[in-house]
Design a protein around this motif. Structure first.
Motif, PDB file in Angstrom:
ATOM      1  N   TRP A  78       0.839  -1.193   0.000  1.00  0.00           N
ATOM      2  CA  TRP A  78       0.000   0.000   0.000  1.00  0.00           C
ATOM      3  C   TRP A  78       0.874   1.243   0.000  1.00  0.00           C
ATOM      4  O   TRP A  78       2.037   1.205   0.399  1.00  0.00           O
ATOM      5  N   GLY A  79       0.278   2.334  -0.467  1.00  0.00           N
ATOM      6  CA  GLY A  79       0.947   3.623  -0.419  1.00  0.00           C
ATOM      7  C   GLY A  79      -0.057   4.738  -0.628  1.00  0.00           C
ATOM      8  O   GLY A  79      -1.077   4.543  -1.292  1.00  0.00           O
ATOM      9  N   SER A 108       4.055   0.939   2.463  1.00  0.00           N
ATOM     10  CA  SER A 108       4.617  -0.281   3.019  1.00  0.00           C
ATOM     11  C   SER A 108       6.074  -0.475   2.632  1.00  0.00           C
ATOM     12  O   SER A 108       6.673  -1.493   2.980  1.00  0.00           O
ATOM     13  N   TRP A 109       6.668   0.496   1.944  1.00  0.00           N
ATOM     14  CA  TRP A 109       8.069   0.401   1.556  1.00  0.00           C
ATOM     15  C   TRP A 109       9.021   0.690   2.724  1.00  0.00           C
ATOM     16  O   TRP A 109      10.203   0.408   2.645  1.00  0.00           O
ATOM     17  N   PRO A 161      12.866   5.631   0.964  1.00  0.00           N
ATOM     18  CA  PRO A 161      12.363   6.060  -0.340  1.00  0.00           C
ATOM     19  C   PRO A 161      11.197   7.046  -0.209  1.00  0.00           C
ATOM     20  O   PRO A 161      10.522   7.093   0.823  1.00  0.00           O
ATOM     21  N   THR A 162      10.957   7.802  -1.257  1.00  0.00           N
ATOM     22  CA  THR A 162       9.853   8.756  -1.260  1.00  0.00           C
ATOM     23  C   THR A 162       9.034   8.631  -2.539  1.00  0.00           C
ATOM     24  O   THR A 162       9.512   8.145  -3.565  1.00  0.00           O
ATOM     25  N   LYS A 171       9.216   0.947  -4.345  1.00  0.00           N
ATOM     26  CA  LYS A 171       9.403  -0.373  -3.725  1.00  0.00           C
ATOM     27  C   LYS A 171       8.127  -1.182  -3.515  1.00  0.00           C
ATOM     28  O   LYS A 171       8.140  -2.167  -2.778  1.00  0.00           O
ATOM     29  N   ILE A 172       7.015  -0.775  -4.138  1.00  0.00           N
ATOM     30  CA  ILE A 172       5.783  -1.558  -3.976  1.00  0.00           C
ATOM     31  C   ILE A 172       5.214  -1.989  -5.328  1.00  0.00           C
ATOM     32  O   ILE A 172       4.036  -2.278  -5.460  1.00  0.00           O
ATOM     33  N   GLY A 173       6.076  -2.064  -6.333  1.00  0.00           N
ATOM     34  CA  GLY A 173       5.622  -2.504  -7.647  1.00  0.00           C
ATOM     35  C   GLY A 173       5.175  -3.952  -7.617  1.00  0.00           C
ATOM     36  O   GLY A 173       5.828  -4.802  -7.019  1.00  0.00           O
ATOM     37  N   ILE A 174       4.051  -4.224  -8.248  1.00  0.00           N
ATOM     38  CA  ILE A 174       3.532  -5.587  -8.326  1.00  0.00           C
ATOM     39  C   ILE A 174       3.296  -5.943  -9.788  1.00  0.00           C
ATOM     40  O   ILE A 174       3.000  -5.068 -10.608  1.00  0.00           O
TER      41      ILE A 174
END
Length: 364
Positions: A37-38, A57-58, A62-63, A80-83
């Motif tokens: 999530w972000g 959730s990273w 990072p921003t 960092k949350i790429g799916i």
């Protein structure tokens, strides 16, 4: 024999849905998609948006970043949350004018997730709007009878991504132009409870989507999605829908302790009033959310005891017409309270009193 009977019953249900014109989702197959999530408040067209209003959730470091496209278009990069597929996204414009934002598309880029957003003025011209955005992906089941969470991404012709915390098979029934019925089985309630967010998804034309109607039963939630074009005419487009009950809008993964939502179902009430029944006016810390008028078409929403940054607010209009809602300004976090000042709704460019769903989530 009991297991065989259960499988046979499920197959019969799926056959009946297909025969009835329903499009079914992937259901339990989403367990293969990571939980992430972000969220962010985007106050710049290029660079890093406000650090005080972004989280994900990273973890630390990072921003979120933003890259501009054509006028009114923004590419929001969640680190960092790429799916590889799936997930859900919602966006709400923050503007003092009759404007809205919609999702164009989203997808993985390396280890990141990029969500393309397009903002418009009423009439169709591009808008340099600020906006609030959330992206999430969920999997697995929730085992609390009180909690429920589900989402559907309709890409214009089929369910492209979905989740159901009971592992039931979500379905979409296309009706007339710009009108769909969504069925979320297993997420039912004996009384009206929860919150709904809907966002248009269209990369070619201006589009707005909302909740047209909502009914509930112990077996599931039935929700009507309505979409309109720039001229307020019913319009076939893509959309995202999320249903939450005693669960944050960020989904099933590592839920925060501080979140709240409400359904301003009596917008003519000058207030302050607490919307009812209680199930539509939830506060994770037991506070009583209230709504009151702030002028024609404007509503001040207060979420007590849950205020801490980073945090995020999303808004969706409710009702049978082409009305739509956004946020007038950035919400305020003061002490442990959050003040959404204000939710503002429009018919065309005229502010109107309109029912709306409002959901709030913090990082914590």
């Amino acid at each position: 024999m009991r297991l065989l009977h259960s499988v046979f019953t499920r197959l019969l249900l799926l056959c009946a849905m297909v025969a009835g014109g329903a499009v079914a989702g992937a259901g339990a197959a989403n367990a293969a998609v990571p939980d992430v999530w972000g969220f962010a408040y985007v106050d710049t067209s290029s660079g890093v948006p406000n650090l005080a209003y972004q989280a994900g959730s990273w973890g630390p470091g990072p921003t979120v970043s933003v890259t501009p496209g054509v006028p009114g278009e923004y590419f929001v990069r969640f680190p960092k949350i790429g799916i590889p597929k799936g997930g859900i996204a919602h966006v709400t414009a923050i503007s003092q004018s009759a404007e809205w934002c919609q999702i164009e598309k989203w997808g993985q880029s390396g280890s990141d997730e990029i969500v393309a957003v397009r903002c418009y003025r009423f009439g169709g011209g591009p808008a340099k709007a600020l906006f609030s955005i959330v992206f999430a992906s969920s999997s697995g089941a929730l085992f609390s009878a009180a909690q429920a969470f589900g989402y559907v991404f309709w890409d214009g012709t089929s369910i492209a991504s979905d989740y159901n915390s009971s592992l039931g098979v979500n379905a979409v029934y296309p009706n007339t132009t710009g009108d769909w019925t969504v069925w979320l089985p297993g997420l039912g309630s004996a009384a009206q409870a929860g919150n709904i967010q809907v966002t248009a998804v269209d990369s070619s034309k201006p589009a707005r989507c909302k909740v047209g109607a909502w009914s509930w039963a112990p077996s599931g939630q039935k929700i009507q999605v309505l979409c309109h074009d720039v001229a307020d005419k019913p319009y076939d487009t893509g959309w995202t829908l999320t249903y939450q009950r005693e669960r944050a809008i960020t989904g099933a993964y590592a839920p925060p302790k501080l979140f709240a939502y409400t359904f301003d179902n009596v917008p003519a009430n000058p207030g302050p009033y607490a919307p009812g029944p209680a199930g539509i006016n939830y506060n994770s810390q037991g506070g009583i959310n209230t709504v009151q008028t702030a002028g024609g078409g404007m509503r001040l929403v207060s979420f007590p005891k849950v205020g801490v940054t980073p945090n995020n607010v999303q808004v969706t209009a409710y009702g049978p017409g082409p009305e739509y809602c956004n946020l007038l300004t950035l919400w305020t976090t003061y002490g442990s309270n959050v003040y959404v000042r204000d939710v503002v709704c429009y018919k065309g460019t005229t502010r109107v009193d309109q029912p709306s769903f409002v959901t709030y989530v913090s990082q914590y």
